[in-house]
Design an enzyme around this catalytic site. Structure first.
Site, mmCIF file in Angstrom:
data_model
loop_
_atom_site.group_PDB
_atom_site.id
_atom_site.type_symbol
_atom_site.label_atom_id
_atom_site.label_comp_id
_atom_site.label_asym_id
_atom_site.label_seq_id
_atom_site.Cartn_x
_atom_site.Cartn_y
_atom_site.Cartn_z
ATOM 1 N N ILE A 1 -13.517 50.206 136.414
ATOM 2 C CA ILE A 1 -12.758 50.620 137.589
ATOM 3 C C ILE A 1 -12.681 52.157 137.574
ATOM 4 O O ILE A 1 -12.687 52.761 136.497
ATOM 5 C CB ILE A 1 -11.345 49.983 137.648
ATOM 6 C CG1 ILE A 1 -10.618 50.119 136.296
ATOM 7 C CG2 ILE A 1 -11.415 48.533 138.085
ATOM 8 C CD1 ILE A 1 -9.159 49.737 136.348
ATOM 9 N N TYR B 1 1.092 36.513 130.486
ATOM 10 C CA TYR B 1 -0.197 36.622 129.802
ATOM 11 C C TYR B 1 -0.681 35.227 129.383
ATOM 12 O O TYR B 1 -1.826 34.834 129.646
ATOM 13 C CB TYR B 1 -0.032 37.521 128.575
ATOM 14 C CG TYR B 1 -1.289 37.766 127.786
ATOM 15 C CD1 TYR B 1 -2.335 38.511 128.309
ATOM 16 C CD2 TYR B 1 -1.424 37.258 126.490
ATOM 17 C CE1 TYR B 1 -3.486 38.754 127.564
ATOM 18 C CE2 TYR B 1 -2.566 37.504 125.739
ATOM 19 C CZ TYR B 1 -3.593 38.249 126.284
ATOM 20 O OH TYR B 1 -4.723 38.492 125.542
ATOM 21 N N GLY C 1 -12.546 48.995 128.296
ATOM 22 C CA GLY C 1 -11.320 48.584 127.615
ATOM 23 C C GLY C 1 -11.508 48.466 126.108
ATOM 24 O O GLY C 1 -12.552 48.843 125.569
ATOM 25 N N GLN C 2 -10.479 47.926 125.441
ATOM 26 C CA GLN C 2 -10.515 47.878 123.970
ATOM 27 C C GLN C 2 -11.727 47.095 123.468
ATOM 28 O O GLN C 2 -12.457 47.561 122.611
ATOM 29 C CB GLN C 2 -9.235 47.237 123.405
ATOM 30 C CG GLN C 2 -9.155 47.377 121.879
ATOM 31 C CD GLN C 2 -8.325 46.293 121.187
ATOM 32 O OE1 GLN C 2 -7.895 45.332 121.797
ATOM 33 N NE2 GLN C 2 -8.111 46.467 119.906
ATOM 34 N N GLY D 1 -14.794 45.267 132.833
ATOM 35 C CA GLY D 1 -13.795 45.799 131.890
ATOM 36 C C GLY D 1 -14.482 46.467 130.710
ATOM 37 O O GLY D 1 -14.004 46.402 129.577
ATOM 38 N N LYS E 1 -3.834 32.915 130.630
ATOM 39 C CA LYS E 1 -4.876 32.511 129.678
ATOM 40 C C LYS E 1 -5.082 30.996 129.686
ATOM 41 O O LYS E 1 -6.219 30.525 129.610
ATOM 42 C CB LYS E 1 -4.570 33.027 128.263
ATOM 43 C CG LYS E 1 -4.746 34.534 128.120
ATOM 44 C CD LYS E 1 -6.169 34.970 128.504
ATOM 45 C CE LYS E 1 -6.422 36.441 128.330
ATOM 46 N NZ LYS E 1 -7.715 36.875 128.887
ATOM 47 N N ILE F 1 -6.792 41.907 117.955
ATOM 48 C CA ILE F 1 -8.040 42.533 117.508
ATOM 49 C C ILE F 1 -7.777 43.957 117.049
ATOM 50 O O ILE F 1 -7.134 44.746 117.741
ATOM 51 C CB ILE F 1 -9.099 42.473 118.616
ATOM 52 C CG1 ILE F 1 -9.447 41.000 118.821
ATOM 53 C CG2 ILE F 1 -10.348 43.254 118.222
ATOM 54 C CD1 ILE F 1 -10.356 40.739 119.949
HETATM 55 N N1 SER Z 1 -3.730 41.201 121.484
HETATM 56 C C1 SER Z 1 -3.151 40.423 122.544
HETATM 57 C C2 SER Z 1 -1.762 40.880 122.814
HETATM 58 O O1 SER Z 1 -1.090 41.237 121.885
HETATM 59 C C3 SER Z 1 -3.118 38.971 122.190
HETATM 60 O O2 SER Z 1 -4.324 38.353 122.507
HETATM 61 O O3 SER Z 1 -1.338 40.850 123.924
#
Ligand code: SER
Length: 317
Positions: A35, A143, A11-12, A8, A147, A173
């Site tokens: 990818i 999500y 990604g961000q 990844g 996690k 973040i």
């Molecule tokens: N930044 C993530 C989200 O908003 C949370 O960990 O899905």
């Protein structure tokens, strides 16, 4: 000697973590796994090795690990919270079937593994203020489900097979390089882009909704510090609460307005994002991370705002 694979990497978080790790460990020792639909470009591509590594394909992970004699994997492949609600099956395939592949390769090739968890691993019945390290985790988002499972499966591989798994629970973040996509905390990034472009910001989250946030340099430092930490000092593994700032939309808006006095913000609440945000903690207690591996953030809302505005102005002008 560290030989690192980032899954990844475009990604961000990955796009900045890859460059940070290359700075610390040498360009040739850090492989950017991506990818094909998100191939690296520019400095990320030119500064070191890269390889197609789809987390859902265990064979691909194994051949990259063998080819580059990898000893540490940063597994950052994931769908963020909002997009995972519209693609729950894919979120599970990437987050959990993918993690299984990573852990199996790590077990066989004796790699350390970092797979982040999140504030999203908590739910509505978690204590929301000073959320403890060890507490109720009953999220209702896919999500969050992936996690919590990530934390459990990573601990399982450590306890059963001795795989050196470690992680943090990342807050929202904030960064100025690669934008996030489909997260609940994305508004706290988008607001800076609007301010710098001179646009009115439409905030999808209600005034008064507190969430933990962190500036990217601190987030990168947390990941690297934890992977460098003395294992004898780690009581916890997957995953550590980390925190640096907590604010609601009004507070970040006022912080930006100090520097952009004519900046305007209006609210148009997104019900899904609001529901998710309401179920997440207001602020985490990160004492365990501070005590077990010396976690300490550098940025607060004001210093982050100054830096974000400066960097975005330079880039977007
Ligand atoms: N930044 C993530 C989200 O908003 C949370 O960990 O899905």
């Amino acid at each position: 000697m560290k030989r690192i694979l980032i899954i990844g990497a475009t990604g961000q978080i990955g796009s900045e973590l890859t460059m940070e790790l290359r700075k610390r460990y040498g360009n040739e020792n850090v492989v950017a796994g991506y990818i094909p639909s998100a191939a690296p470009t520019g400095e990320l591509k030119d500064s070191g090795p890269s390889e197609v590594v789809d987390v859902t394909n265990g064979g691909m992970i194994a051949s990259a690990v063998k080819k580059y004699q990898i000893d540490t994997i940063y597994n950052l492949a994931a769908l963020l919270s909002v997009v995972a609600e519209s693609k729950p099956r894919l979120a599970w395939q990437i987050g959990i079937d993918g993690l299984w592949n990573v852990l199996e390769v790590a077990r066989e090739h004796k790699c350390a593994v970092f797979t982040p968890s999140s504030i999203g691993s908590f739910g509505a019945n978690t204590p929301h203020i000073n959320t403890p390290q060890d507490t109720i985790q009953r999220p209702r988002t896919m999500y969050g489900v992936t996690k919590v499972t990530t934390e459990l499966l990573s601990d399982y591989y450590f306890n059963k097979y001795g795989v050196d798994t470690r992680a943090v629970r990342f807050p929202g973040i904030i960064s100025n390089v690669t934008p996030p996509g489909g997260g609940t905390t994305d508004y706290a990034v988008d607001i800076y882009y609007s301010a710098v472009k001179g646009e009115r910001f439409i905030c999808p989250i209600k005034k008064g909704t507190l969430m933990d946030m962190m500036y990217m340099p601190d987030a990168l430092n947390a990941a690297v510090m934890l992977m460098e930490a003395d294992p004898a000092k780690l009581i916890h593994r997957n995953a550590f609460n980390i925190a640096s700032m907590s604010f609601d939309p009004e507070t970040i808006y006022q912080a930006i307005r100090k520097h952009v006095p004519d900046f305007e913000m209006v609210y148009d609440i997104d019900p899904l994002k609001q529901r998710i945000a309401d179920s997440w903690p207001d602020c985490l207690d990160d004492t365990c991370a501070r005590e077990e591996w010396g976690w300490k953030p550098v940025y607060n809302l004001e210093s982050m705002t100054v830096d974000m505005l400066e960097k975005l102005r330079a880039r977007l002008k």
